[in-house]
Structures are given as C-alpha cells and as structure tokens.
Design a protein around this motif. Structure first.
Motif, PDB file in Angstrom:
ATOM      1  N   GLU A   7      42.117  48.701  38.833  1.00 51.22           N
ATOM      2  CA  GLU A   7      40.899  47.918  39.050  1.00 51.22           C
ATOM      3  C   GLU A   7      40.880  46.675  38.164  1.00 51.22           C
ATOM      4  N   TRP A  10      43.212  44.010  39.668  1.00 51.98           N
ATOM      5  CA  TRP A  10      43.052  43.768  41.100  1.00 51.98           C
ATOM      6  C   TRP A  10      42.991  42.293  41.465  1.00 51.98           C
ATOM      7  N   LYS A  14      45.775  40.856  44.309  1.00 48.62           N
ATOM      8  CA  LYS A  14      45.391  40.718  45.723  1.00 48.62           C
ATOM      9  C   LYS A  14      46.406  39.947  46.557  1.00 48.62           C
ATOM     10  N   ASP A  28      41.247  43.708  55.157  1.00 46.80           N
ATOM     11  CA  ASP A  28      41.680  44.977  54.567  1.00 46.80           C
ATOM     12  C   ASP A  28      41.692  44.890  53.050  1.00 46.80           C
ATOM     13  N   VAL A  29      42.268  43.809  52.548  1.00 52.43           N
ATOM     14  CA  VAL A  29      42.356  43.621  51.096  1.00 52.43           C
ATOM     15  C   VAL A  29      40.953  43.499  50.492  1.00 52.43           C
ATOM     16  N   GLU A  31      38.222  44.866  51.623  1.00 53.78           N
ATOM     17  CA  GLU A  31      37.579  46.185  51.674  1.00 53.78           C
ATOM     18  C   GLU A  31      38.016  47.087  50.527  1.00 53.78           C
ATOM     19  N   VAL A  32      39.202  46.883  50.017  1.00 51.36           N
ATOM     20  CA  VAL A  32      39.730  47.725  48.947  1.00 51.36           C
ATOM     21  C   VAL A  32      38.881  47.591  47.685  1.00 51.36           C
ATOM     22  N   ARG A  35      39.938  49.308  44.357  1.00 52.71           N
ATOM     23  CA  ARG A  35      40.014  50.768  44.275  1.00 52.71           C
ATOM     24  C   ARG A  35      41.360  51.248  44.816  1.00 52.71           C
ATOM     25  N   ARG A  36      42.104  51.910  43.985  1.00 55.69           N
ATOM     26  CA  ARG A  36      43.444  52.366  44.345  1.00 55.69           C
ATOM     27  C   ARG A  36      43.409  53.319  45.539  1.00 55.69           C
ATOM     28  N   ARG A  38      41.275  53.486  47.931  1.00 52.79           N
ATOM     29  CA  ARG A  38      40.982  52.732  49.158  1.00 52.79           C
ATOM     30  C   ARG A  38      42.232  52.028  49.673  1.00 52.79           C
ATOM     31  N   LEU A  39      43.030  51.492  48.751  1.00 53.50           N
ATOM     32  CA  LEU A  39      44.263  50.844  49.166  1.00 53.50           C
ATOM     33  C   LEU A  39      45.222  51.865  49.769  1.00 53.50           C
ATOM     34  N   LYS A  42      44.151  52.451  53.279  1.00 50.07           N
ATOM     35  CA  LYS A  42      44.493  51.317  54.140  1.00 50.07           C
ATOM     36  C   LYS A  42      45.982  51.318  54.483  1.00 50.07           C
TER      37      LYS A  42
END
Length: 65
Positions: A7, A10, A14, A28-29, A31-32, A35-36, A38-39, A42
């Motif tokens: 975090e 980040w 990006k 997508d990026v 939305e992350v 947060r690991r 979340r990535l 994705k």
C-alpha cells in the motif's frame, strides 16, 4: 511484500503494474486502490488464473519492481 509495504508503494507502482500486467486497464488499476488482495483478484479475473498462479505473477512483479 506485505500488505502495508504494498500500500505504501502503490502510487509508484501503478504505472509499472500496467506495463508488467498488460491485461489490466486503467480502471482495473484504479479499483485496486493500493490493496494487494484486490490486485490478486484482478489478476485472476483478467488472466483466468488460479489464486496460486496470480500470486506467482504478483510475486514476480514485486521482485522486479
């Protein structure tokens, strides 16, 4: 890299995420949100990977970052 380290880095990561994981788009990026987990989700979604395969991709990215 743990969740806090991820975090914290980040904002710098990006652009590199988009280069390394080309199937992820800007939305997508975004939305992350640093947060690991979340990535990982994705990566699984966009690449059709298992959680383990997504984790391997992410670890490779982290090693090269």
């Amino acid at each position: 890299m743990n969740e806090d380290q991820f975090e914290g880095k980040w904002e710098r990561m990006k652009g590199s995420v988009r280069e390394h994981l080309g199937r992820l788009n800007d939305d997508d990026v975004a939305e992350v949100q640093g947060r690991r987990e979340r990535l990982l989700a994705k990566i699984q979604e966009k690449y059709g990977d298992t959680k383990e395969a997504a984790e391997d991709k992410l670890k490779e990215f982290e090693r090269n970052f």
